[in-house]
Structure formats: structure tokens, C-alpha cells
Design a protein around this motif. Structure first.
Motif: not given
Length: 444
Positions: A160-161, A166, A255, A341, A343
């Protein structure tokens, strides 16, 4: 004899030499696809090797379970890549195939991340290791330092980076939309496996094709119990996993650390039930304290982590009382607004009337595997390389230690010396203890 591979220095010298320099690797691969090996073929291992193999050539793979086809598995890999060579022992695969592959995915239970990753780095192999990068703090520091020495492309599997949510949140908060940040929250609906339980008595027959001893690896020996550790339920056990925080912290705390440019946490404090002797608590709240940065409103920043069904309160935020708090997510409370945000979702800003005309930044979603494999050709560091992912993992694992200690006492952390300054008990959990015959140089 096989177990001694891990401690035999000659193995590292004869199975591919020492760590290659990054420029040398780039030269070697400038005109061809990266040759890939995979440790772990089922579950997330299946996802990782398929994700990486879209951009590389799979030449070797291994898994301790030679019979199961649950969400992938050894036999499905064998069927899909018939020319690749299969193994049940990653040490033997490294010994026999090191000259034939350039990069490896490491998708095992947490307790085996560091041993496999360290060995790969010592062989000069680029490494994609699932989150959390390691199970203990010392392992994370050692892997980070080894990756610098190896000079190879590395990436942690906190995909998810590279995700749209994110990355968009980064641009919004860094761009000053909510002003300087006063506090932050991160939370998960995990665990979705048993925690806060005791070890069951007795033992069960080991399934055909499953090597329980190799699955235990560096962990202490214990009897096999059906539907207790493998598959997937290992996360809640101290010897194998890092609990709900270890599973999701490298995703959702990411994040906060990334966007605010946070260094090592100064302290961590735990709230929750007293932990069982061998498993993490079923629910917890952790309070981390960091030194402030140019993106925070004070000299210190407090970040709270929640799991087991707990979520942050709306009081003290800019959210209205009827706003929905998602089951997982990160939230930044700024001087001029609040950013939340979910996930896997897109960020929202409050008060809504204030940000109704705000244009969402144009951000692209990245392929986390491709970012890693492209680095073999470009020389650019992947976005979650171990130099970033290692310190992030250390921060996450501070909370894991606090949960194991299980008291409300604030644990003060000396990052330079990898030492809690006010808790002897906490320091017992900073370093791993490997089973005899499974030691790896530089770990423990």
C-alpha cells in the motif's frame, strides 16, 4: 549437515561470492530480465511470486509443504513454471541455485523472514521480503545494515506504500492542506485469528508432504497441532509472528512515519489485557511518542495504534459525530483540518465545507513488485527499500515488545543502542533466540 549451511562461512563464499555492488548487478542485468527465486509458494507467497514473475523469470522456488494447493502452493508453481526447479528447503535451494538467480521473494511466517533475508543479502541477492520485515528489533537493524553493505535492490511487502490511497494522502498532508499535524492515529480490525489463548495440549499427526521441522525453522521445537499454527494462525504466537500490530502496522503506521518524516520513536506505552504466556492480547491500544518534525505542530508527536476492534474517538478531531470511522485506517489531526484515509481506500478531509473545492492531487498507483525489479536496471532505490522499511519495522516492533511486557508503564527507547532504558523485561524481547543448528551470522 544441511543445517550447518547457515553457519558455514565457506557456503557464503562458494555459493555466489560476497555481496555484489549495485553497479555490478546493473551491468550484469542491463540487457536481460531478472532471474527470480521464491521462498514460500502458498498464500501470500503465491501472490508475491506471481506479482514478481510478471516482470522477471522464475527459475527456482521452495516450500515446506509439498502437497497442499491452498491459495497457490508448491504443486501449482510446479505446474505453471515447469522449467523452474523446486525445493523443500530454502538453504539447499540457495546452495545449489545461487549462481542461477539474482533476486528472491521471501514470503514465510514472520519468524523466518530475517534468516532467509540475511542469507540472501550475504549472497548478494536482491530481496523482496514480506512485512513485517522481521520478527524482532535486532533483526530489523541487522538486515538494514546488511542491505547497505550488499548494495542490492530491496523492498518490503507493504504494497500500500505504492497504492493510490496513501500516495494521495501523502500529497495532501505534505502539501499543507490540513496545516501542521498535532497528532495521528492508526488502527486495524485485526486479529482475525486466535490471540489471547494458551497452547493446546497434546499433538496431532503431521499431514503428508508437510515438513513441520523445516516450518519451525529457527523457532523452538513444539508438537504439531492441527489448525493451531499452520496455516495462517501462527501470527498470534510469540515464537512465529508479531500479532495484529506486526501484521498491519507496516501498512497503516507507514503513512504516519512516511508523511511526517518521523525518526525513531522515543517511547511506547501499552493499554490492554495482560498477555498470555505465548500469545499476543486479543485487543490493545499503544501510544507512541516521536520527536516533532517540520510537518508537526509541536516538539513531540503522539501517535496511537488500536486493534482488536478498537478505533479512535471523534472527539478532538474535525469529524462530525455522524462520520463513519472505517474498520482500518490512518488519521492526521492538523491545525486546520483532519485527514482520514481508510486502509485500501482514498483519503477524505474535514471540515468538508472547508475542503469542498480542494482539487485532489494527481497521483499514480505503482506496481510494488515492478518498482523493486526495475531497480536492477535503473539503480534507483525502491520506494520501500530496507533503508526505509527497516526503521519503520523497528518502530512497529517497539509496540510488539510493549504488548509482550503487558504493563501500562511507558517504555523509553534508546534507538542508537537498541535498548529500553527502563525495562529489563522489555529488553529480553529485542533480540531473537534461534534454535541450535539454525543460527545465522549477524542475527541474534
Amino acid at each position: 549437515m544441511i543445517k550447518k549451511i547457515l553457519t558455514r562461512r565457506s557456503f557464503l563464499k562458494t555459493s555466489g561470492g560476497g555481496a555484489l555492488s549495485f553497479p555490478a548487478i546493473l551491468t550484469a542485468k542491463a540487457s536481460k530480465r531478472v532471474r527470480l527465486a521464491a521462498v514460500g509458494c502458498g498464500g501470500k507467497g503465491w501472490v508475491d511470486l506471481n506479482g514478481a514473475a510478471r516482470h522477471a523469470d522464475l527459475v527456482a522456488y521452495c516450500d515446506v509443504n509439498l502437497s497442499a494447493n491452498r491459495k497457490g502452493g508448491y504443486n501449482l508453481v510446479k505446474e505453471k513454471w515447469p522449467k523452474a526447479k523446486g525445493y523443500s528447503d530454502w538453504r539447499i535451494m540457495f546452495e545449489k541455485e545461487a549462481k542461477n538467480f539474482d533476486a528472491v521473494t521471501v514470503s514465510t511466517p514472520d519468524h523466518m523472514h530475517a534468516p532467509v533475508t540475511m542469507t540472501a543479502l550475504q549472497l548478494g541477492k536482491g530481496t523482496y521480503t514480506q512485512k513485517p520485515m522481521t520478527r524482532t528489533i535486532q533483526e530489523a537493524r541487522a538486515i538494514t545494515e546488511a542491505s547497505v553493505k550488499a548494495g542490492v535492490p530491496t523492498q518490503m511487502g507493504n504494497q500500500h506504500h505504492s497504492g493510490l490511497g496513501y500516495r494521495t494522502l501523502f500529497e495532501m498532508v505534505r502539501g499543507g492542506a490540513i496545516g501542521k499535524v498535532a497528532s495521528a492515529h492508526a488502527w486495524s480490525n485485526r486479529p482475525i485469528w486466535p490471540q489471547g489463548i494458551d497452547r493446546p495440549s497434546g499433538s496431532d499427526p503431521i499431514p503428508a508432504g508437510f515438513d513441520w521441522d523445516k516450518w519451525l525453522g529457527v523457532a523452538p521445537e513444539r508438537p504439531f497441532k492441527l489448525d493451531t499454527y499452520h496455516p495462517f494462525k501462527w501470527r498470534g504466537w510469540f515464537d512465529f509472528g508479531a500479532g495484529a500490530l506486526g501484521d498491519m502496522g507496516c501498512h497503516i503506521i507507514d503513512p504516519v512515519v512516511w508523511i511526517l518524516g518521523l525518526g525513531p520513536a522515543k517511547s511506547v506505552a501499552y493499554e490492554g489485557p495482560k498477555p498470555k504466556p505465548e500469545t499476543f492480547p486479543a485487543t490493545e491500544v499503544l501510544t507512541y511518542l516521536f520527536a516533532g518534525t517540520e510537518f508537526t505542530s509541536g516538539d513531540e508527536l503522539a501517535m496511537k495504534w488500536y486493534d482488536g476492534g478498537q478505533r479512535p474517538a471523534k472527539k478532538g478531531t474535525h469529524l462530525p459525530m455522524d462520520a463513519e470511522i472505517p474498520s482500518q485506517g490512518a488519521m492526521f489531526i492538523g491545525e486546520e483540518g483532519t485527514a482520514l484515509c481508510p486502509h485500501g481506500g482514498m483519503p477524505r478531509l474535514w471540515p468538508t465545507e472547508k475542503f469542498s473545492k480542494l482539487t485532489r492531487p494527481k497521483v499514480e498507483r505503482l506496481d510494488h513488485y515492478k518498482v523493486w525489479l526495475d531497480a536492477f536496471h535503473t539503480g534507483e532505490k525502491p520506494n520501500s527499500h530496507f533503508g526505509y522499511a527497516g526503521p519503520l519495522t523497528e518502530t512497529v516492533l517497539m509496540g510488539v515488545v510493549a504488548a509482550r511486557v503487558g504493563t501500562k508503564k511507558e517504555l523509553k527507547w534508546d534507538s542508537t543502542n537498541l535498548h529500553f532504558t527502563n525495562s529489563r523485561k522489555a529488553n529480553q524481547f529485542v533480540r531473537p533466540k534461534y534454535r541450535t543448528g539454525w543460527e545465522v551470522e549477524g542475527l541474534g
